[in-house]
Design a protein around this motif. Sequence first.
Motif, PDB file in Angstrom:
ATOM      1  N   ALA A 128       0.848  -1.147  -0.129  1.00 50.25           N
ATOM      2  CA  ALA A 128       0.011   0.094  -0.072  1.00 50.25           C
ATOM      3  C   ALA A 128       1.076   1.314   0.020  1.00 50.25           C
ATOM      4  O   ALA A 128       0.485   2.380  -0.686  1.00 50.25           O
ATOM      5  N   MET A 129       1.855   1.066   0.731  1.00 48.76           N
ATOM      6  CA  MET A 129       3.005   2.430   0.867  1.00 48.76           C
ATOM      7  C   MET A 129       3.384   2.643  -0.529  1.00 48.76           C
ATOM      8  O   MET A 129       3.561   3.755  -1.072  1.00 48.76           O
ATOM      9  N   ALA A 136      -1.175  10.241  -5.654  1.00 50.56           N
ATOM     10  CA  ALA A 136      -1.417  11.607  -4.836  1.00 50.56           C
ATOM     11  C   ALA A 136      -2.100  11.070  -3.621  1.00 50.56           C
ATOM     12  O   ALA A 136      -3.099  10.301  -3.580  1.00 50.56           O
ATOM     13  N   PRO A 137      -1.958  11.659  -2.315  1.00 55.90           N
ATOM     14  CA  PRO A 137      -2.326  11.158  -1.009  1.00 55.90           C
ATOM     15  C   PRO A 137      -3.707  11.676  -1.004  1.00 55.90           C
ATOM     16  O   PRO A 137      -4.067  12.653  -0.320  1.00 55.90           O
ATOM     17  N   THR A 138      -4.843  10.967  -1.367  1.00 55.30           N
ATOM     18  CA  THR A 138      -6.262  11.319  -1.542  1.00 55.30           C
ATOM     19  C   THR A 138      -7.054  10.154  -0.662  1.00 55.30           C
ATOM     20  O   THR A 138      -6.401   9.081  -0.901  1.00 55.30           O
ATOM     21  N   LEU A 139      -8.173  10.447  -0.482  1.00 54.84           N
ATOM     22  CA  LEU A 139      -8.984   9.431  -0.100  1.00 54.84           C
ATOM     23  C   LEU A 139      -9.412   8.221  -1.031  1.00 54.84           C
ATOM     24  O   LEU A 139      -9.109   7.071  -0.906  1.00 54.84           O
ATOM     25  N   THR A 140      -9.513   8.713  -2.302  1.00 56.72           N
ATOM     26  CA  THR A 140      -9.731   7.642  -3.457  1.00 56.72           C
ATOM     27  C   THR A 140      -8.284   6.960  -3.576  1.00 56.72           C
ATOM     28  O   THR A 140      -8.752   5.566  -3.874  1.00 56.72           O
ATOM     29  N   ALA A 145      -5.243   1.811  -3.168  1.00 55.64           N
ATOM     30  CA  ALA A 145      -3.971   1.138  -2.624  1.00 55.64           C
ATOM     31  C   ALA A 145      -4.394   0.111  -1.610  1.00 55.64           C
ATOM     32  O   ALA A 145      -3.720  -0.978  -1.644  1.00 55.64           O
ATOM     33  N   VAL A 146      -5.202   0.270  -0.735  1.00 54.05           N
ATOM     34  CA  VAL A 146      -5.709  -0.845   0.165  1.00 54.05           C
ATOM     35  C   VAL A 146      -6.668  -1.875  -0.435  1.00 54.05           C
ATOM     36  O   VAL A 146      -6.106  -3.185  -0.253  1.00 54.05           O
ATOM     37  N   THR A 147      -7.286  -1.634  -1.548  1.00 58.79           N
ATOM     38  CA  THR A 147      -8.103  -2.707  -2.396  1.00 58.79           C
ATOM     39  C   THR A 147      -7.118  -3.526  -2.990  1.00 58.79           C
ATOM     40  O   THR A 147      -7.390  -4.790  -3.019  1.00 58.79           O
ATOM     41  N   GLY A 219       1.253  10.090   6.624  1.00 57.71           N
ATOM     42  CA  GLY A 219       1.240  10.891   5.510  1.00 57.71           C
ATOM     43  C   GLY A 219       0.822  10.701   4.252  1.00 57.71           C
ATOM     44  O   GLY A 219       1.027  11.703   3.417  1.00 57.71           O
ATOM     45  N   LEU A 220       0.468   9.286   4.166  1.00 60.56           N
ATOM     46  CA  LEU A 220       0.301   8.918   2.757  1.00 60.56           C
ATOM     47  C   LEU A 220      -1.151   8.724   2.519  1.00 60.56           C
ATOM     48  O   LEU A 220      -1.952   8.237   1.528  1.00 60.56           O
ATOM     49  N   GLY A 221      -2.118   9.147   3.491  1.00 57.12           N
ATOM     50  CA  GLY A 221      -3.563   8.770   3.577  1.00 57.12           C
ATOM     51  C   GLY A 221      -4.517  10.242   3.349  1.00 57.12           C
ATOM     52  O   GLY A 221      -3.972  11.198   2.448  1.00 57.12           O
TER      53      GLY A 221
END
Length: 276
Positions: A128-129, A136-140, A145-147, A219-221
């Motif tokens: 994920a990292m 870009a560090p956005t919610l979407t 990344a987690v999916t 800082g990546l979320g």
Amino acid sequence: MKTLAIIARNPLSLIGFTLVALVVLSALFADVIVPYPAHKGAVVDFINFNKPPSWSHLFGTDLVGRDLFTRVIYAYRISLALGAVVLAIAVPVGVTIGLIAGYVGGWTDYILMRITDVFLSIPPLVLAMSMMGLLAPTLTNGMIAVTAMWWPWYTRLVYNLTRAEKEEGYVLAAEIIGASRLHVMFKEILPNCVPSILTKMTLDFGFVILIASSLSFLGLGVQPPTPDLGSMVAEGAKYLPDSWWLTVFPGLAILVVVFGFNLIGDALRDILGVEQ
């Protein structure tokens, strides 16, 4: 009645259902519950900055005077939405690949499961990292990344279940009467995998939130001023132990939701009779 009896024998499961219900309801009705709805955004109140917990600010205030209780409740909205979206995508993808690989076999099995093994060989947080380092560090992008790291676990689970189920009599009977592969996979085998899938989904919901919070901590979320539990913990950690409330309450919020979903998962495992 059997379900109620199982829950009654295990008080921890009742605690789990209660915790999750409180979290979900507080997130849904945050606009009514929180005392300072405007504090979920870019608001500054330097008169009340960095104040410890009090009756007017139950969790204290942050470094720009925003009510921490308000931001924790709104952060639950983000966390629950992220968990729901990730599992809504990862589960169908993983389940479908696992069904196909387990039932069809041969080269299809080999190729699909080797791809799955590649993803499983990389530590989830590292994968994920790595993705978030490119995006870009956005919610979407956090959801993407987690999916990307979550579907292989469902592929492996369903693959093993399918390999066992396809030798059962009901599957052989369906094949004898001419049922198609799609019918056998999705109408015969899949329903028998559902209890295990549901149990894993419940257990995973809390872990998805934990991983997402870890990304935000690094800082990546989700980025400020949007309230996020991980970023609040990271920001507050700089001011320990003096301003302890900046870290303790967001951290406890993560603990509550993860603990609640784990207790529900254990209860579902007993209710649905899933083997450990």
